[in-house]
Write an enzyme that holds these catalytic residues in place. Sequence first.
Site, PDB file in Angstrom:
ATOM      1  N   ASN A  78      17.573 -55.357  -9.927  1.00 40.94           N
ATOM      2  CA  ASN A  78      16.701 -55.286  -8.750  1.00 40.94           C
ATOM      3  C   ASN A  78      17.423 -55.561  -7.440  1.00 40.94           C
ATOM      4  O   ASN A  78      16.787 -55.745  -6.407  1.00 40.94           O
ATOM      5  CB  ASN A  78      15.528 -56.252  -8.920  1.00 40.94           C
ATOM      6  CG  ASN A  78      14.804 -56.021 -10.230  1.00 40.94           C
ATOM      7  OD1 ASN A  78      14.932 -56.817 -11.147  1.00 40.94           O
ATOM      8  ND2 ASN A  78      14.100 -54.911 -10.349  1.00 40.94           N
ATOM      9  N   ILE A  86      17.293 -55.537  -1.860  1.00 43.28           N
ATOM     10  CA  ILE A  86      16.508 -56.207  -2.894  1.00 43.28           C
ATOM     11  C   ILE A  86      15.194 -55.461  -3.122  1.00 43.28           C
ATOM     12  O   ILE A  86      14.506 -55.101  -2.164  1.00 43.28           O
ATOM     13  CB  ILE A  86      16.179 -57.657  -2.467  1.00 43.28           C
ATOM     14  CG1 ILE A  86      17.463 -58.418  -2.158  1.00 43.28           C
ATOM     15  CG2 ILE A  86      15.344 -58.367  -3.526  1.00 43.28           C
ATOM     16  CD1 ILE A  86      17.247 -59.692  -1.353  1.00 43.28           C
ATOM     17  N   CYS A  87      14.849 -55.260  -4.381  1.00 47.67           N
ATOM     18  CA  CYS A  87      13.548 -54.690  -4.738  1.00 47.67           C
ATOM     19  C   CYS A  87      12.686 -55.834  -5.263  1.00 47.67           C
ATOM     20  O   CYS A  87      12.858 -56.273  -6.399  1.00 47.67           O
ATOM     21  CB  CYS A  87      13.723 -53.599  -5.795  1.00 47.67           C
ATOM     22  SG  CYS A  87      12.169 -52.818  -6.238  1.00 47.67           S
ATOM     23  N   LEU A  88      11.807 -56.342  -4.421  1.00 49.04           N
ATOM     24  CA  LEU A  88      10.924 -57.452  -4.795  1.00 49.04           C
ATOM     25  C   LEU A  88       9.618 -57.283  -4.026  1.00 49.04           C
ATOM     26  O   LEU A  88       9.629 -57.188  -2.793  1.00 49.04           O
ATOM     27  CB  LEU A  88      11.590 -58.796  -4.449  1.00 49.04           C
ATOM     28  CG  LEU A  88      10.804 -60.052  -4.813  1.00 49.04           C
ATOM     29  CD1 LEU A  88      10.602 -60.169  -6.316  1.00 49.04           C
ATOM     30  CD2 LEU A  88      11.508 -61.298  -4.286  1.00 49.04           C
ATOM     31  N   LYS A  92       7.891 -56.794   0.352  1.00 42.08           N
ATOM     32  CA  LYS A  92       7.332 -55.509   0.789  1.00 42.08           C
ATOM     33  C   LYS A  92       5.826 -55.649   0.937  1.00 42.08           C
ATOM     34  O   LYS A  92       5.336 -56.414   1.746  1.00 42.08           O
ATOM     35  CB  LYS A  92       7.708 -54.411  -0.211  1.00 42.08           C
ATOM     36  CG  LYS A  92       9.209 -54.179  -0.285  1.00 42.08           C
ATOM     37  CD  LYS A  92       9.539 -53.046  -1.234  1.00 42.08           C
ATOM     38  CE  LYS A  92      11.040 -52.839  -1.253  1.00 42.08           C
ATOM     39  NZ  LYS A  92      11.603 -52.819  -2.566  1.00 42.08           N
TER      40      LYS A  92
END
Length: 194
Positions: A78, A86-88, A92
């Site tokens: 992630n 960062i994918c969190l 978002k």
Amino acid sequence: MADRGRLKKELSELQKDTNAGVTVTPKGDQLTELEGTITGPDDTPYAGGFYRISISIPSGYPFEPPKMKFLTKVWHPNISSQTGAICLDILKDQWSPALTIKTALLSLQALLCAPEPDDPQDAQVAQMYQRDPEQFKQTATFWTETYARPPGDESDSQAVTKLMEMGFGRDACVKALQDANGDETEAINALLSG
């Protein structure tokens, strides 16, 4: 304009809490650019790591999430191994004004414990995580030992030390291990054929 009073309060509380494994330091007096750190959680390939995170506070904070990215290279599904993006979800669409910089950093620490390979930021890492968990763990541990050493720790990883004991130079060992994603056998073969 970001809520400076709230930001100052958050930073003050963070500096008092030394047990959380997270810190934040302002970069300048505007409080819009911060640098956070988190320690790698025990019982993960990130244990013992010291991770620096860039934090940009948008003008709409706390109603908009802070923009965060890893400055320290990390091997995680992630987190982009190239850019640190960062994918969190809480950074978002799941952000709430009730959350703080500290809760966001603690969420990053939790993400290190529980990768979400079905919602990856780095597809290559996510594929390795799903297809070859042992190789993933070995690579993530190597990246932790190589890139996430605490400040002042200049010691080499066990893998680098082992290769150096075979008579190869430190820089060549580090490069071979990086090229092999921490796979010692592959790195030895590369060094021997180089």
